[in-house]
Each structure stands twice: as C-alpha cells, then as structure tokens.
Design an enzyme around this catalytic site. Structure first.
Site, PDB file in Angstrom:
ATOM      1  CD  GLU A   1       8.641 -34.324  22.468  1.00 40.83           C
ATOM      2  OE1 GLU A   1       7.802 -35.198  22.752  1.00 40.83           O
ATOM      3  OE2 GLU A   1       9.082 -34.159  21.319  1.00 40.83           O
TER       4      GLU A   1
ATOM      5  CG  ASP B   1      12.556 -32.357  21.335  1.00 42.30           C
ATOM      6  OD1 ASP B   1      13.636 -32.788  20.900  1.00 42.30           O
ATOM      7  OD2 ASP B   1      11.446 -32.735  20.911  1.00 42.30           O
TER       8      ASP B   1
HETATM    9  N1  LIG Z   1       6.385 -24.135  24.641  1.00 40.13           N
HETATM   10  C1  LIG Z   1       6.957 -24.017  23.455  1.00 40.13           C
HETATM   11  N2  LIG Z   1       7.594 -22.873  23.098  1.00 40.13           N
HETATM   12  C2  LIG Z   1       8.177 -22.743  21.867  1.00 40.13           C
HETATM   13  N3  LIG Z   1       8.165 -23.689  20.921  1.00 40.13           N
HETATM   14  C3  LIG Z   1       7.532 -24.863  21.213  1.00 40.13           C
HETATM   15  C4  LIG Z   1       6.902 -25.092  22.478  1.00 40.13           C
HETATM   16  N4  LIG Z   1       6.361 -26.333  22.463  1.00 40.13           N
HETATM   17  C5  LIG Z   1       6.643 -26.850  21.250  1.00 40.13           C
HETATM   18  N5  LIG Z   1       7.341 -25.983  20.493  1.00 40.13           N
HETATM   19  C6  LIG Z   1       7.816 -26.203  19.103  1.00 40.13           C
HETATM   20  O1  LIG Z   1       7.083 -27.282  18.533  1.00 40.13           O
HETATM   21  C7  LIG Z   1       7.937 -28.409  18.275  1.00 40.13           C
HETATM   22  C8  LIG Z   1       7.233 -29.716  18.692  1.00 40.13           C
HETATM   23  O2  LIG Z   1       6.896 -29.691  20.058  1.00 40.13           O
HETATM   24  P1  LIG Z   1       7.261 -30.878  21.051  1.00 40.13           P
HETATM   25  O3  LIG Z   1       6.767 -30.478  22.416  1.00 40.13           O
HETATM   26  O4  LIG Z   1       8.688 -31.247  20.927  1.00 40.13           O
HETATM   27  O5  LIG Z   1       6.311 -32.059  20.560  1.00 40.13           O
HETATM   28  P2  LIG Z   1       6.459 -33.193  19.436  1.00 40.13           P
HETATM   29  O6  LIG Z   1       7.864 -33.159  18.917  1.00 40.13           O
HETATM   30  O7  LIG Z   1       6.123 -34.436  20.176  1.00 40.13           O
HETATM   31  O8  LIG Z   1       5.428 -32.841  18.419  1.00 40.13           O
HETATM   32  C9  LIG Z   1       9.189 -28.155  19.082  1.00 40.13           C
HETATM   33  O9  LIG Z   1      10.285 -28.798  18.435  1.00 40.13           O
HETATM   34  C10 LIG Z   1       9.286 -26.632  19.055  1.00 40.13           C
HETATM   35  O10 LIG Z   1       9.817 -26.180  17.818  1.00 40.13           O
HETATM   36 MG   LIG Z   2       9.613 -32.893  19.957  1.00 48.92          MG
END
Ligand SMILES: Nc1ncnc2c1ncn2[C@@H]1O[C@H](COP(=O)(O)OP(=O)(O)O)[C@@H](O)[C@H]1O
Ligand SMILES: [Mg+2]
Length: 317
Positions: free
Chosen positions: A276, A262
């Site tokens: 991630e 991502d």
């Molecule tokens: N640092 C960040 N800045 C902006 N958006 C974020 C950030 N971290 C996560 N997000 C948002 O949250 C969603 C999920 O976060 P992610 O780190 O991909 O974890 P997971 O998919 O395992 O829950 C991302 O797809 C994005 O839309």
């Molecule tokens: Mg994710």
C-alpha cells in the site's frame, strides 16, 4: 534563475493535525512535532486541529499554506485536500484524486497491476463470498483487511477457511469495502518517497522486524521491541530495483510531495510485493520517513521544510 526561497518566506503556515480518524492520537503527536520543527526553522507555523474546528474556522485563519499532518479518513483521503482546493490554500502532499486512490487499497492495486507493478494477489470480499473459493484462489494463510483503514486496524491473518467469516465481519464492521490477499511470508520493509525541486526520489529503505512477525497497531506505535533497520541490509542492487518500483508506484497513483510504500520480500523466492501507499505518513519522533531522511543527511526540521516547500494546489490560480 530565481534565488533560493528563504526558509521563513512561507507566510502564515497552518499545521493541520488531530482530525477525526482512528489515527487521531498519532496525528496529534505528528502535528505537534512538525509545528515545533517548522518554528525552529523560523517558519510562522500554527497548529490547527481539524477534529475540533470546522471549515469556517479554517478559512478565517487565512493561512498562506498548510502542512497536512493528518492520517486516515478526512485527512489523508482527499476530503481535506478538496476543502483546501476550494479555499485556495496550497497544501503539502498528494492532491484530491491521488489521496483518495491511495486511501483505497483495492483502487491502488488495480492501478499498480495495470502498470505491471508487483502487489499480492487479491479478491474483493462480500458478505456472500464463498470461503472455499477464496482459499482456492489465494491459498493459506491469507490476509483479510478493510480497504480504507490504516494502522492494521481490522486486519486478520487467516489460517483456515472457517476463520474467514469472522475475519470478514471484523473488517466489514469498519469499512464498506473488504479485501483478501495472499499472505507474503518474509521480510517487511517500508520505502519513503520525497519530492525535491519537483523530482521524486526514494529514500533508503527501512527493514521492520516486529516481535512474532506481527506488525500490528501495538507493535507499530507502542512497542519497544519492534526493530527498524536503516540501512535495511539488502543487497544494493535489489534495494535499487525495489526503490525504482516504489517511485513508479508513487507516480502511478499520481502522488505528490511525499509518501511511503509498504513492501514485503518473500522468503521462498526473493520476490517483492508492494502492499500500500501512505500519502500522509506519520511524523512522530519515531516515525519512519524521518528515520529514512536522516540516513541521507536530512534532519527532522529540514525534512519538514522540504515537505512544506512542495505545498501546492491541483488547480493553480
Ligand atoms: N499480504 C500480506 N502478506 C503479509 N503481511 C501482510 C499482508 N498485508 C498486510 N500485512 C501485514 O499487515 C500490516 C498492515 O497492512 P497494510 O496493508 O500495510 O495496511 P495498513 O498499514 O494500512 O493497516 C503490514 O505492515 C504487514 O505487516
Ligand atoms: Mg501499512
């Protein structure tokens, strides 16, 4: 030169699905679709629900190899991979160590930072972390999320210091490890990596446009309003640069077979950041890896066969 493997030469194939993680429902859909697709290619494929059956039952199946269509805890984090190593059954995707690291957002970031790969600045949070220190270092807004969950579960966007305690509590409820990250305002993308004949290549990136810029659990799996663009619309040279870093990021964790990273592209300066890596990506009909694969002429059943081909063990025997 060894002749090409016939597509039904895989022996008895287990498609591991369901499981015990929060993503069980998604995995049930992924696994059923993968199994159908493999059968349509002449593979002797059988569904096996790891949430309902135990290790003894798995061993009794005598699978020649398995396709892991599990997501989250026990299925994507090295646990099932370890069991399959012990049983000596080759499996798709990353091995024990890479799966465990990819499941942990803090460990992932440590390795990426060590390799000079761009990822949002972060802090590990504890019950006694000082909200003002967190805000001073990361700025506002910021993101608080559990290190091991997926599907945006337990994640909060925080806009003022007094929200930190509650956001921490929510994330800590699901996980022993919680992190805060600087918020990257801009466009969201995801980039799949697929290994073919031992070479890992990035597939075309997908741009994700969620309603209200909120790509949460609902918008990920249930909303018709979330838009996915592939081709993603980025300038070709920028897309190539990101894809190169995505492959480096995949290799930095020691991943294998396939994966999906991502990515956020910051609006104010055009810098990109890796969030991630998903080591066992969704494989429902609407999932993102199949969407990107289609773009390079690989339809869903062919993609399943490609992934199955790469099944192996950490410890060759
Ligand atoms: N640092 C960040 N800045 C902006 N958006 C974020 C950030 N971290 C996560 N997000 C948002 O949250 C969603 C999920 O976060 P992610 O780190 O991909 O974890 P997971 O998919 O395992 O829950 C991302 O797809 C994005 O839309
Ligand atoms: Mg994710």
């Amino acid at each position: 030169m060894v002749g090409a493997m016939k597509e039904n030469d895989f022996g008895k194939v287990g498609v591991l699905y369901g499981g015990k993680a929060a993503e069980r429902k998604v995995s049930l859909v992924s696994g059923a679709a993968v199994c159908e697709a493999l059968k349509s290619k002449g593979v002797d494929a059988h569904l096996f629900d790891t949430g309902e059956k135990d290790a003894t039952a798995l061993q009794a199946e005598n699978f020649d190899r398995v396709f892991i269509a599990l997501h989250g805890r026990y299925g994507e984090d090295g646990c099932i991979q370890g069991l399959l190593e012990v049983l000596g059954v080759p499996y798709t995707g990353s091995g024990v160590m890479a799966s465990a690291i990819a499941m942990d957002k803090v460990m992932t970031k440590r390795l990426w930072i060590a390799q000079g790969l761009p990822t949002p600045r972060y802090m590990e949070l504890h019950a006694d972390s000082d909200p003002l220190e967190v805000v001073e270092y990361l700025g506002l807004p910021l993101i608080i999320k559990p290190a091991h969950e997926g599907s945006t579960i337990g994640l909060t966007k925080v806009t003022s210091p007094d929200q930190i305690e509650e956001a921490y509590a929510k994330a800590a409820e699901m996980d022993t490890s919680v992190l805060a990250e600087e918020f990257i305002a801009g466009m969201e993308f995801t980039c799949a990596v697929l290994e073919r004949d031992g070479v890992a290549t990035a597939l075309p990136m997908i741009r994700i446009i969620a309603p209200g810029a909120n790509y949460d659990y609902h918008n990920k799996y249930f909303s018709n309003e979330t838009q996915y663009l592939c081709p993603c619309g980025l300038d070709a040279s920028l897309e190539k640069a990101i894809q190169e870093d995505v492959v480096k990021a995949y290799k930095a964790l020691g991943c294998r077979g396939w994966g999906r990273v991502d990515v956020m592209l910051r609006e104010r300066d055009g810098k990109y950041f890796l969030l991630e890596l998903n080591s066992s990506p969704g494989m429902t009909g609407h999932s993102l890896v199949p969407m990107a694969a289609r773009q390079v002429g690989l339809d869903y059943p062919d993609l399943c066969v490609e992934v199955l081909k790469s099944a192996t063990l950490d410890y060759a025997r």
